[in-house]
Design an enzyme around this catalytic site. Sequence first.
Site, PDB file in Angstrom:
ATOM      1  CB  THR A  67     -61.948  -0.679   7.936  1.00 26.52           C
ATOM      2  OG1 THR A  67     -63.489  -0.586   7.965  1.00 26.52           O
ATOM      3  CG2 THR A  67     -61.747  -1.963   7.839  1.00 26.52           C
ATOM      4  CG  ASP A  73     -71.909  -1.955   7.292  1.00 27.31           C
ATOM      5  OD1 ASP A  73     -71.859  -0.690   6.963  1.00 27.31           O
ATOM      6  OD2 ASP A  73     -70.719  -2.686   7.557  1.00 27.31           O
ATOM      7  CB  SER A 111     -68.618  -6.688   5.823  1.00 26.05           C
ATOM      8  OG  SER A 111     -67.285  -6.215   5.762  1.00 26.05           O
ATOM      9  CB  SER A 112     -67.257  -3.702   1.274  1.00 28.34           C
ATOM     10  OG  SER A 112     -68.378  -3.566   0.800  1.00 28.34           O
ATOM     11  N   GLY A 141     -61.331   1.204   3.933  1.00 28.13           N
ATOM     12  CA  GLY A 141     -62.074   1.999   3.002  1.00 28.13           C
ATOM     13  C   GLY A 141     -63.320   1.781   2.707  1.00 28.13           C
ATOM     14  N   GLY A 142     -64.096   1.180   3.609  1.00 31.02           N
ATOM     15  CA  GLY A 142     -65.552   0.965   3.526  1.00 31.02           C
ATOM     16  C   GLY A 142     -65.882   0.166   2.079  1.00 31.02           C
TER      17      GLY A 142
END
Length: 591
Positions: A410, A450, A474-475, A496-497
């Site tokens: 990301t 995801d 999503s994060s 960073g996921g």
Amino acid sequence: MSGGDLRSAGRPARTSRAARLLFVALWLGAAQAPAQVPDEPERASGFVPKPAVHAPRAMAVTANPHATEAARSILEAGGSAADAAIAAALVLGVVEPQSSGLGGGGFALYFDRVAGRVEAWDGRETAPQAVDASLFLEPGGAPMAFHDAVIGGRAVGVPGVPRLLAELHARHGRLPWARLFDSAIRLAEQGFEVSPRLHALVAADPHLHRDAAARALFFDGSGRPLAVGERLVNSALARTLRVLARDGAGAFYGGEIAVAVAAAAQAGPNPGRLGVDDMRRYRVVRRQALCAPYRNWRVCGMPPPSSGGGTLLAMLGMLERFPLDRLDPDSAFPLHLFAEAGRLAYADRDAWYGDPATMAVSPAQLLDRRYLGGRAAQIGLDASLGRAAPGEPAAGLRPARAVEAERPATSHLSVVDAQGNAVALTASIEDAFGSRRMAAGFLLNNQLTDFSFLPRDARGAHPNRVAPGRRPRSSMAPTLVLAADGGLHAVLGSAGGSSIINYVAAAVVGLTDWRLPPDAVLQRPHVGSRNGPTEVENRPEGRQLAGRLRLFGHQVVLRDLTSGSSVIVRAGDGGWIGAADPRREGSAAGF
């Protein structure tokens, strides 16, 4: 800290023991050596401290110096924060193709200084109309292995970045749309030097060479990854960028580009179900930003389908019960509290968040102050919860369980323009190099992974289940911090996921509770929990903290927690201070 302070911070019955343990935890050195585990992918970076940059009028911080320079030049030319963010995002798609680009999606927060308003823009990918709940299930009903789902077109969702950028420009742009493409087109046509990070990620990936277009772009004639310093020229992407500059984002979702995207997604092996009609249907959604008070500040983030804003605000809402500003930021105790708040917030994230159309509870219920007070009451001063159970913010509803794997490929950028408007934009193609499928010069995402691979369990259907047209959870957590008077104080976010939420929450705490400069905030070792083990960054300072956290009963693992944060904070003189994450190749620049 007095006994009264401790009672106000947690459970009174444990105060005496907690105080004794606190003294031990603060002064003892590392205890037992914590376990080490392999890091997640997309970590090919060292740690190089970077000084903060001050500018009196405007500032940009991005994940790559080429993108930062593109944003700065647009700002100096009189462009808006939206213009600069668009130019930077387009460049990142050229020079950092493993992380973001036209084939992915993203979220953006926009701060309008005159109106004092925060806007939230959802450019998340959508599932094709032809998918169903069995998308990531084996014939026997078991969930697929992650890379069995990722490699190929199966997990490709409709990209959202082109329409997201176009929407930002239509609402808030000042310079001509085509002008914003100049830097990206030049770098794609003339090439750029392969960075150590890009080279290492290409060399480490076992799947990328299988796609003919990717093999021609990232490898030399002998099949070796392009060496550090070699020029990478992407003529196909330059042609696509020229079409979009001339004809607008609509050209991406119709005509030759849409046909190329659908064909690449549907090609075998492991074909997907994205079609040209799915491209035509895609729309960006303007949503209501999630904002909540944190002490004397107001923090704003993205609503669902991102869980980033809600989970971040839940952590802060729990931590607000503790006097963090009176605690030593380098001691283990406040980091113990931070990790415990993370466990509880991530437990709720995993159980309740998804596409807003499928969520059984609202973010408002999950962020209700009384509800968060009950969650915070579970935080022990002297011992870790280990694993937290999700809460039940509404009667009669049972929390769900998910099987998913959100990866850390990301990119985040932060921009403030000379008028005080700001953009926090996080974009992604999900896994490093996404689906490893290319179309028209860019990599396609694998964002559908995801979704929860298991659409339902004994407790019922999961809010993050696959369905036509849905947007996967999503994060990503672009974030704005506002002062008590409504003025902008900070613009931040990270790569960073699913760890993004912890990275951004830690930065907010560092900036507001401890009033640390942004570069000092980003140089601190990462500590946090995603409701599993307590993850500590594998650096000397982190290893010392790991031993102290074990005294609180934390199961600690050391990881190379390669965040990718970009932070801008208002300076005392009214200017701006920008800082880029020392773990990646980003930079800050302003004027």
